[in-house]
Scaffold this motif. Structure first.
Motif, PDB file in Angstrom:
ATOM      1  N   PRO A   1      44.056  52.554  27.295  1.00 10.80           N
ATOM      2  CA  PRO A   1      44.273  51.269  26.632  1.00 10.80           C
ATOM      3  C   PRO A   1      45.406  50.451  27.250  1.00 10.80           C
ATOM      4  N   ALA A   2      46.384  51.114  27.858  1.00 10.12           N
ATOM      5  CA  ALA A   2      47.524  50.398  28.439  1.00 10.12           C
ATOM      6  C   ALA A   2      47.339  50.104  29.918  1.00 10.12           C
ATOM      7  N   GLN A   3      46.240  50.580  30.512  1.00 14.03           N
ATOM      8  CA  GLN A   3      46.055  50.357  31.941  1.00 14.03           C
ATOM      9  C   GLN A   3      44.729  49.645  32.181  1.00 14.03           C
ATOM     10  N   TRP A   4      43.715  50.311  32.697  1.00 14.27           N
ATOM     11  CA  TRP A   4      42.437  49.652  32.983  1.00 14.27           C
ATOM     12  C   TRP A   4      41.363  50.121  32.033  1.00 14.27           C
ATOM     13  N   SER A   5      40.391  49.242  31.814  1.00 12.19           N
ATOM     14  CA  SER A   5      39.199  49.620  31.062  1.00 12.19           C
ATOM     15  C   SER A   5      37.984  49.371  31.943  1.00 12.19           C
ATOM     16  N   LEU A   6      36.975  50.179  31.722  1.00  4.42           N
ATOM     17  CA  LEU A   6      35.761  50.165  32.522  1.00  4.42           C
ATOM     18  C   LEU A   6      34.601  49.709  31.662  1.00  4.42           C
ATOM     19  N   THR A   7      33.761  48.843  32.223  1.00  5.00           N
ATOM     20  CA  THR A   7      32.516  48.458  31.583  1.00  5.00           C
ATOM     21  C   THR A   7      31.394  48.811  32.548  1.00  5.00           C
ATOM     22  N   TYR A   8      30.383  49.504  32.046  1.00  2.00           N
ATOM     23  CA  TYR A   8      29.227  49.907  32.850  1.00  2.00           C
ATOM     24  C   TYR A   8      27.987  49.346  32.176  1.00  2.00           C
ATOM     25  N   ASP A   9      27.203  48.560  32.918  1.00  2.00           N
ATOM     26  CA  ASP A   9      26.010  47.925  32.333  1.00  2.00           C
ATOM     27  C   ASP A   9      24.722  48.669  32.659  1.00  2.00           C
ATOM     28  N   GLY A  10      24.846  49.894  33.143  1.00  2.00           N
ATOM     29  CA  GLY A  10      23.679  50.675  33.535  1.00  2.00           C
ATOM     30  C   GLY A  10      23.400  50.590  35.018  1.00  2.00           C
ATOM     31  N   GLU A  11      24.031  49.646  35.695  1.00  2.00           N
ATOM     32  CA  GLU A  11      23.850  49.476  37.133  1.00  2.00           C
ATOM     33  C   GLU A  11      25.173  49.210  37.837  1.00  2.00           C
TER      34      GLU A  11
ATOM     35  N   LEU B   1      51.212  48.340  48.032  1.00  2.00           N
ATOM     36  CA  LEU B   1      50.614  48.471  49.358  1.00  2.00           C
ATOM     37  C   LEU B   1      51.107  47.347  50.266  1.00  2.00           C
ATOM     38  N   PRO B   2      51.129  47.591  51.573  1.00  2.00           N
ATOM     39  CA  PRO B   2      51.563  46.523  52.489  1.00  2.00           C
ATOM     40  C   PRO B   2      50.729  45.247  52.372  1.00  2.00           C
ATOM     41  N   CYS B   3      49.434  45.391  52.059  1.00  2.00           N
ATOM     42  CA  CYS B   3      48.554  44.217  51.971  1.00  2.00           C
ATOM     43  C   CYS B   3      48.821  43.383  50.722  1.00  2.00           C
ATOM     44  N   GLN B   4      49.331  43.988  49.675  1.00  2.00           N
ATOM     45  CA  GLN B   4      49.547  43.344  48.378  1.00  2.00           C
ATOM     46  C   GLN B   4      48.321  42.544  47.917  1.00  2.00           C
ATOM     47  N   SER B   5      47.142  43.107  48.151  1.00  2.00           N
ATOM     48  CA  SER B   5      45.905  42.432  47.758  1.00  2.00           C
ATOM     49  C   SER B   5      45.794  42.352  46.238  1.00  2.00           C
ATOM     50  N   HIS B   6      45.000  41.401  45.784  1.00  2.00           N
ATOM     51  CA  HIS B   6      44.846  41.141  44.352  1.00  2.00           C
ATOM     52  C   HIS B   6      43.419  40.664  44.117  1.00  2.00           C
ATOM     53  N   TYR B   7      42.661  41.437  43.340  1.00  2.00           N
ATOM     54  CA  TYR B   7      41.257  41.108  43.123  1.00  2.00           C
ATOM     55  C   TYR B   7      40.774  41.661  41.794  1.00  2.00           C
ATOM     56  N   TRP B   8      39.622  41.174  41.381  1.00  2.00           N
ATOM     57  CA  TRP B   8      38.920  41.633  40.188  1.00  2.00           C
ATOM     58  C   TRP B   8      37.667  42.373  40.635  1.00  2.00           C
ATOM     59  N   ILE B   9      37.220  43.311  39.851  1.00  2.00           N
ATOM     60  CA  ILE B   9      35.917  43.948  40.061  1.00  2.00           C
ATOM     61  C   ILE B   9      35.077  43.577  38.847  1.00  2.00           C
ATOM     62  N   ARG B  10      34.104  42.702  39.072  1.00  2.00           N
ATOM     63  CA  ARG B  10      33.256  42.154  38.014  1.00  2.00           C
ATOM     64  C   ARG B  10      31.799  42.393  38.354  1.00  2.00           C
ATOM     65  N   ALA B  11      31.108  43.161  37.518  1.00  2.00           N
ATOM     66  CA  ALA B  11      29.677  43.449  37.721  1.00  2.00           C
ATOM     67  C   ALA B  11      29.416  43.915  39.148  1.00  2.00           C
ATOM     68  N   GLY B  12      30.309  44.778  39.635  1.00  2.00           N
ATOM     69  CA  GLY B  12      30.151  45.351  40.965  1.00  2.00           C
ATOM     70  C   GLY B  12      30.590  44.464  42.115  1.00  2.00           C
ATOM     71  N   ARG B  13      30.961  43.244  41.841  1.00  2.00           N
ATOM     72  CA  ARG B  13      31.370  42.312  42.901  1.00  2.00           C
ATOM     73  C   ARG B  13      32.886  42.197  42.946  1.00  2.00           C
TER      74      ARG B  13
ATOM     75  N   LEU C   1      30.827  57.835  25.349  1.00  2.00           N
ATOM     76  CA  LEU C   1      29.407  57.820  25.685  1.00  2.00           C
ATOM     77  C   LEU C   1      29.189  58.317  27.112  1.00  2.00           C
ATOM     78  N   LEU C   2      29.943  57.767  28.054  1.00  2.00           N
ATOM     79  CA  LEU C   2      29.766  58.159  29.453  1.00  2.00           C
ATOM     80  C   LEU C   2      30.087  59.633  29.674  1.00  2.00           C
ATOM     81  N   SER C   3      30.982  60.196  28.877  1.00  2.00           N
ATOM     82  CA  SER C   3      31.323  61.608  29.063  1.00  2.00           C
ATOM     83  C   SER C   3      30.160  62.520  28.706  1.00  2.00           C
ATOM     84  N   ARG C   4      29.189  61.988  27.978  1.00  2.00           N
ATOM     85  CA  ARG C   4      28.009  62.780  27.602  1.00  2.00           C
ATOM     86  C   ARG C   4      26.870  62.659  28.607  1.00  2.00           C
TER      87      ARG C   4
END
Length: 133
Positions: A51-61, A74-86, A124-127
């Motif tokens: 709850p204090a870090q990241w949450s995952l959403t899986y839509d079946g794909e 990291l040296p790159c200091q990149s910053h991005y989102w992961i949304r629906a696999g993109r 759910l995913l753990s099952r």
């Protein structure tokens, strides 16, 4: 290494010794995701699910992670989102903004949420059986 524009989820108990680019490894058992930095630098990135870090959403794909991934150490200091696999790139943060985010993260982690019960998606995913590569 060419930066990926998508990440394919692989559900596994543990991460492989060498991660593949373009794969988001999801370990329900360890409540953690891992992937190679999306900028192409090759560094491994771990995102603990809590709850204090990241949450995952899986839509079946595809999967989404919230909040964004800010690789400030990291040296790159990149910053991005992961949304629906993109991979969705975000703006660069200033040193002051990075410091503010780190302080906010420390406060959230210090609120005792590490003892919280897993949310309904994690339960759910753990099952579900793991998809092995």
């Amino acid at each position: 290494m060419t930066p990926p524009d998508t990440l394919r989820p692989v559900f596994t108990e543990t991460f492989p010794p060498a991660m593949d680019a373009g794969v988001l490894y999801v370990s329900i058992a360890y409540r953690t995701c891992g992937h190679l930095c999306c900028c192409g630098c090759g560094h491994e990135v771990a995102t603990p699910l809590s709850p204090a870090q990241w949450s995952l959403t899986y839509d079946g794909e595809n999967v989404s992670l919230t909040p964004s991934i800010g690789n400030w150490s990291l040296p790159c200091q990149s910053h991005y989102w992961i949304r629906a696999g993109r991979v969705r790139w975000s703006r660069r943060y200033s040193v002051a903004e990075i410091d503010q985010n780190r302080e906010r993260d420390r406060c959230l982690l210090g609120q005792g949420t590490e003892n919280s019960r897993p949310g309904p998606l994690v339960r759910l995913l753990s099952r579900l059986p793991y998809r092995r590569r």
